[in-house]
Design an enzyme around this catalytic site. Structure first.
Site, PDB file in Angstrom:
ATOM      1  N   TYR A   1       0.820  -1.211   0.000  1.00 30.06           N
ATOM      2  CA  TYR A   1       0.000   0.000   0.000  1.00 30.06           C
ATOM      3  C   TYR A   1       0.860   1.270   0.000  1.00 30.06           C
ATOM      4  O   TYR A   1       0.712   2.130  -0.877  1.00 30.06           O
ATOM      5  CB  TYR A   1      -0.957   0.009   1.186  1.00 30.06           C
ATOM      6  CG  TYR A   1      -2.019   1.082   1.084  1.00 30.06           C
ATOM      7  CD1 TYR A   1      -3.078   0.935   0.193  1.00 30.06           C
ATOM      8  CD2 TYR A   1      -1.960   2.239   1.858  1.00 30.06           C
ATOM      9  CE1 TYR A   1      -4.057   1.915   0.087  1.00 30.06           C
ATOM     10  CE2 TYR A   1      -2.929   3.218   1.755  1.00 30.06           C
ATOM     11  CZ  TYR A   1      -3.971   3.052   0.864  1.00 30.06           C
ATOM     12  OH  TYR A   1      -4.934   4.034   0.746  1.00 30.06           O
TER      13      TYR A   1
ATOM     14  N   LYS B   1       1.385   3.921  -3.135  1.00 32.48           N
ATOM     15  CA  LYS B   1       0.934   5.302  -3.035  1.00 32.48           C
ATOM     16  C   LYS B   1       2.102   6.277  -3.191  1.00 32.48           C
ATOM     17  O   LYS B   1       1.937   7.372  -3.754  1.00 32.48           O
ATOM     18  CB  LYS B   1       0.211   5.532  -1.701  1.00 32.48           C
ATOM     19  CG  LYS B   1      -1.122   4.796  -1.593  1.00 32.48           C
ATOM     20  CD  LYS B   1      -2.100   5.231  -2.681  1.00 32.48           C
ATOM     21  CE  LYS B   1      -3.479   4.643  -2.481  1.00 32.48           C
ATOM     22  NZ  LYS B   1      -4.432   5.071  -3.534  1.00 32.48           N
TER      23      LYS B   1
END
Length: 258
Positions: free
Chosen positions: A151, A155
């Site tokens: 994650y 990002k």
């Protein structure tokens, strides 16, 4: 005339059926835009679009053919003027035994998906000589989120991709910026806040004293996509109520310890 006006503009929102996605559709529609919801499940995209009087199409952002098909639909409407890259998934787990399939799946949607949609819809903007990309990243792009697999790396990649797009496409009239949410109450996160003790503990960590809303994110995206932000390019706005500024406050200090 309103301070921000999207009359005559086509705004495409990926992940359009989710909490933040729906808030984006509502916000842009209220300012005169023709809104288009894209979602992995066509029926959910259509339902979200129908609720605001827009268009909805099924689109797997991680699949080039699917993205190109969606771009063809939008080209027939006149071509995108704004793209909000909001689609994303989470497959949590500790890095020491995270399955490579979970790592790759997250990057395929969260990072590759942003590239594929930016490329396809960006070409429509370049042909017009104007446009704006707004990518929804996360506070986790700069503050590592543990036990969340790819994650944070994904990002962080989105934030850097946006900067690269800003550099390459700025001369072509297309801007690229990032909205990075902190703690946000959405249908996906709502179970966390059902526990009132958890909710109160989280609120105490945020200097502004509350959990963010999808509308907070939409408000920021609307500004970044608008002509009012015409000289803002390659930037990231962290919308977290000040949460990311609290690190040093958690370090013990004589005379200032809670």
């Amino acid at each position: 005339m309103s301070w921000i006006d999207f009359t005559g503009k086509i705004v495409v929102v990926t992940g359009g059926s989710g909490g933040i996605g729906r808030a984006m559709l509502d916000a842009f529609k209220a300012l005169g835009a023709t809104v288009v919801a894209l979602d992995y499940r066509a029926e959910e995209a259509e339902a979200a679009a129908h609720a605001v009087g827009g268009y909805g199409f099924g689109c797997d952002v991680s699949d080039l053919r699917s993205v190109e098909a969606a771009a063809d639909h939008i080209a027939k409407l006149g071509g995108a003027d704004v793209l909000v890259n909001n689609a994303g998934i989470l497959r949590p787990g500790p890095l020491e035994d995270l399955a490579i399939e979970d790592w790759q799946a997250m990057l395929k949607v969260n990072l590759d998906g942003c590239f594929l949609t930016a490329q396809s819809f960006g070409q429509q903007m370049i042909s017009k000589g104007a446009g704006a990309l707004v990518h929804v990243a996360s506070i986790s792009a700069s503050q590592p989120q543990p036990f969340s697999g790819a994650y944070s790396p994904g990002k962080a990649g989105v934030a850097m991709l946006s900067r690269a797009l800003a550099y390459e496409w700025g001369p072509k009239g297309v801007r690229s910026n990032v909205v990075s949410p902190g703690l946000v109450l959405t249908p996906m996160s709502e179970p966390f806040y059902a526990n009132l003790e958890v909710k109160a503990a989280r609120e105490r960590r945020v200097p502004t004293g509350r959990i963010g809303t999808a509308q907070d994110m939409a408000n920021t995206a609307v500004f970044l996509a608008s002509a009012r932000a015409s000289y803002i390019n390659g930037q990231e706005i962290v919308v977290d109520g000040g949460l990311s500024q609290t690190l040093m406050g958690s370090v013990p200090r004589p005379g200032y310890t809670e």
